[in-house]
Design a protein around this motif. Structure first.
Motif, short mmCIF file in Angstrom:
data_model
loop_
_atom_site.label_atom_id
_atom_site.label_comp_id
_atom_site.label_asym_id
_atom_site.label_seq_id
_atom_site.Cartn_x
_atom_site.Cartn_y
_atom_site.Cartn_z
N LYS A 4 44.17 99.17 23.06
CA LYS A 4 43.93 99.74 24.39
C LYS A 4 44.53 98.83 25.46
O LYS A 4 44.82 97.66 25.21
CB LYS A 4 42.43 99.93 24.61
N ALA A 5 44.69 99.36 26.66
CA ALA A 5 45.40 98.65 27.72
C ALA A 5 44.76 97.31 28.07
O ALA A 5 45.45 96.36 28.44
CB ALA A 5 45.49 99.53 28.97
N LEU A 6 43.43 97.23 27.95
CA LEU A 6 42.75 95.98 28.30
C LEU A 6 42.29 95.20 27.08
O LEU A 6 41.49 94.27 27.21
CB LEU A 6 41.58 96.25 29.25
N ASP A 7 42.77 95.55 25.88
CA ASP A 7 42.60 94.68 24.73
C ASP A 7 43.47 93.44 24.94
O ASP A 7 44.57 93.53 25.52
CB ASP A 7 43.01 95.38 23.44
N TYR A 8 43.00 92.29 24.45
CA TYR A 8 43.68 91.04 24.76
C TYR A 8 45.16 91.07 24.38
O TYR A 8 46.02 90.62 25.14
CB TYR A 8 42.99 89.87 24.05
N GLU A 9 45.46 91.61 23.20
CA GLU A 9 46.85 91.55 22.72
C GLU A 9 47.81 92.39 23.55
O GLU A 9 49.02 92.21 23.48
CB GLU A 9 46.94 91.99 21.25
N LEU A 11 47.46 92.72 27.04
CA LEU A 11 47.43 92.33 28.45
C LEU A 11 48.80 91.86 28.93
O LEU A 11 49.66 91.47 28.13
CB LEU A 11 46.42 91.20 28.66
N ASN A 12 48.99 91.88 30.24
CA ASN A 12 50.17 91.31 30.86
C ASN A 12 50.33 89.86 30.40
O ASN A 12 49.43 89.04 30.56
CB ASN A 12 50.00 91.37 32.39
N GLU A 13 51.45 89.52 29.80
CA GLU A 13 51.67 88.18 29.27
C GLU A 13 51.61 87.12 30.36
O GLU A 13 51.20 85.98 30.11
CB GLU A 13 53.01 88.11 28.52
N ASN A 14 52.02 87.47 31.57
CA ASN A 14 51.95 86.49 32.67
C ASN A 14 50.51 86.10 32.96
O ASN A 14 50.23 84.95 33.31
CB ASN A 14 52.59 87.06 33.94
N VAL A 15 49.58 87.05 32.82
CA VAL A 15 48.16 86.75 33.03
C VAL A 15 47.69 85.76 31.97
O VAL A 15 46.98 84.78 32.27
CB VAL A 15 47.32 88.03 33.01
N LYS A 16 48.07 85.98 30.73
CA LYS A 16 47.62 85.10 29.64
C LYS A 16 48.23 83.71 29.75
O LYS A 16 47.61 82.72 29.37
CB LYS A 16 47.94 85.74 28.29
N LYS A 17 49.44 83.61 30.29
CA LYS A 17 50.09 82.31 30.42
C LYS A 17 49.61 81.52 31.63
O LYS A 17 49.83 80.31 31.71
CB LYS A 17 51.62 82.50 30.52
N THR A 18 48.97 82.19 32.56
CA THR A 18 48.53 81.53 33.78
C THR A 18 47.38 80.57 33.51
O THR A 18 46.42 80.94 32.84
CB THR A 18 48.09 82.57 34.83
#
Length: 438
Positions: A4-9, A11-18
């Motif tokens: 799903k769109a808000l499952d961790y895998e 998510l926007n990669e920029n959000v996870k890298k921040t």
């Protein structure tokens, strides 16, 4: 099943890298300990009121009346509030269309932007245009808005000082840009060398990065240095030659603890330089009510001023600001009060000066207490005025970032506790030839 769109895998990669270190793992662990009943003093961010700094009386009186305007109609209002606070509340309420509960212009209330422009004019000796001033929910929102406007993709780079306030690294990652570091020289009071700037730009360009902007934090966070007029002139000349926008983070301009190194704004130096540079270098300057002797972090009041930005670009920035409808209105009033405080002869003037000077003098004493406390520790060196922890061996230097905001009466015990921890740690581990980060 697809994620799903808000499952961790997904998510926007920029959000996870921040990453935002001042609210990172240490902060989360400290929060857990606090929930367990441990006494925790949070010095990871400048948050003065959370550590006991009392708010200034006059601005709180004015905003209280603006929040509850029916009090102005009470015949006993003069028994609770000074006359100048009552007059100022009426002054700001007259600027709004519906009081504090109504949206303002997306750039902020015009009358308050005019007060900000007048403050800048008094400070710098050059007039400022209210139409080029945007009020924001704290300086951070303004910084993020401008970085979002500048960064077009991963090929765009922004020069950022190291050490820095992690807002910049986090926001640049979030918006998909590239951070281009330039290193402040610790042995030269955390100053910068333009030759190092040129090397950073050349290396970035060799890697395919288009450097579009440069950040300066003046006075420095976390280093506490004040850039001299000559250093600022070098920076502005560099930005002119390299065609860079200069982002001037000047939120600590009230936090000056050494009289021999006063704050000088980037804008003043730019205007002093004259043509062609004064009309060519694009400059965005930021300020806030969160720092200095105000310390109103929770109010989220700030502004940015644009210099030499084309009208068409200003219109686009206004358009994006409009998506959020308006900055919060109480914070705009706090900003108006910060740039237009009580004047000599006003009823509240003496109390305002007494309170504000008391806070700054206490901060100066705390800076000295912390500096001397760190310097009394084994293998630790601390420069006045922003405290940092430096552990040295022949190969490595490690630093600890902290604030000077704990209550003045608590500072000796805090430093004694740190000294005991540090000296015991050093006695146990320094013979191993290396130290662990804390």
């Amino acid at each position: 099943m697809a994620p799903k769109a808000l499952d961790y895998e997904s998510l926007n990669e920029n959000v996870k890298k921040t990453q935002y270190a001042v609210r990172g793992e240490l902060y989360l662990r400290a929060s857990e300990l606090q929930k367990e009943g441990k006494k925790i003093i949070f010095t990871n961010v400048g948050n003065p009121h959370a550590l006991g700094q009392k708010p200034l009386s006059f601005p709180r009186q004015v905003v209280a009346l603006c929040q509850a305007p029916f009090l102005l109609d009470d015949p006993n209002v003069g028994l609770l509030f000074p006359a100048d606070a009552i007059a100022r509340a009426k002054h700001y309420l007259a600027m709004t269309s519906g009081g504090l509960g109504a949206y303002s212009d997306s750039r902020g209330i015009p009358g308050i932007r005019k007060e900000v422009a007048e403050f800048i004019g008094r400070r710098d000796g050059y007039p400022s245009d209210p139409e080029l001033i945007f009020l924001t929910d704290g300086a951070s929102k303004g910084v993020m808005q401008m970085l979002n406007t500048i960064i077009r993709g991963p090929g765009d780079g922004v020069l950022v000082p190291v050490p820095q306030y992690p807002l910049y690294s986090a926001a640049i990652t979030l918006f998909g840009g590239t951070l281009v570091p330039y290193y402040l020289e610790e042995t030269a009071n955390w100053g910068l060398d333009v030759h190092d700037l040129r090397r950073s730009v050349a290396q970035a360009r060799a890697n395919g990065t288009t450097v579009r902007a440069m950040v300066i934090i003046n006075p420095g966070n976390p280093t506490g240095q004040c850039l001299s007029a000559s250093n600022l002139k070098e920076i502005l000349t560099f930005c002119y030659q390299e065609n860079l926008v200069l982002l001037g983070d000047e939120v600590y301009q009230q936090n000056i603890y050494q009289d021999e190194r006063p704050f000088i704004s980037s804008r003043k130096v730019l205007m002093d330089m004259g043509l062609p540079i004064s009309k060519e270098v694009q400059l965005i300057s930021f300020h806030t009510v969160s720092k200095g002797y105000w310390g109103e972090c929770g109010q989220r009041g700030g502004y940015f001023e644009m210099t030499n930005i084309p009208p068409e670009s200003v219109d686009e920035i206004y358009k994006v600001a409009s998506i959020s409808l308006s900055p919060n209105v109480p914070a705009q009033i706090f900003m108006g009060l910060m740039v237009n405080p009580p004047k000599p002869g006003d009823i509240s003037y003496d109390q305002f000066v007494r309170e504000s000077k008391g806070i700054l003098e206490s901060l100066r004493r705390r800076a000295r207490l912390m500096t001397d406390g760190f310097n009394s520790c084994r293998n630790v060196i601390c420069n006045f005025t922003e405290a940092y922890w430096e552990m040295k061996d022949q190969k490595r230097v490690f630093h600890l970032r902290t604030t000077i905001l704990p209550a003045e009466e608590d500072m000796p015990a805090i430093m004694d506790s740190f000294k005991k921890f540090n000296d015991d740690f050093m006695a146990q581990y320094e013979d191993y030839g290396g130290y662990s980060r804390m």
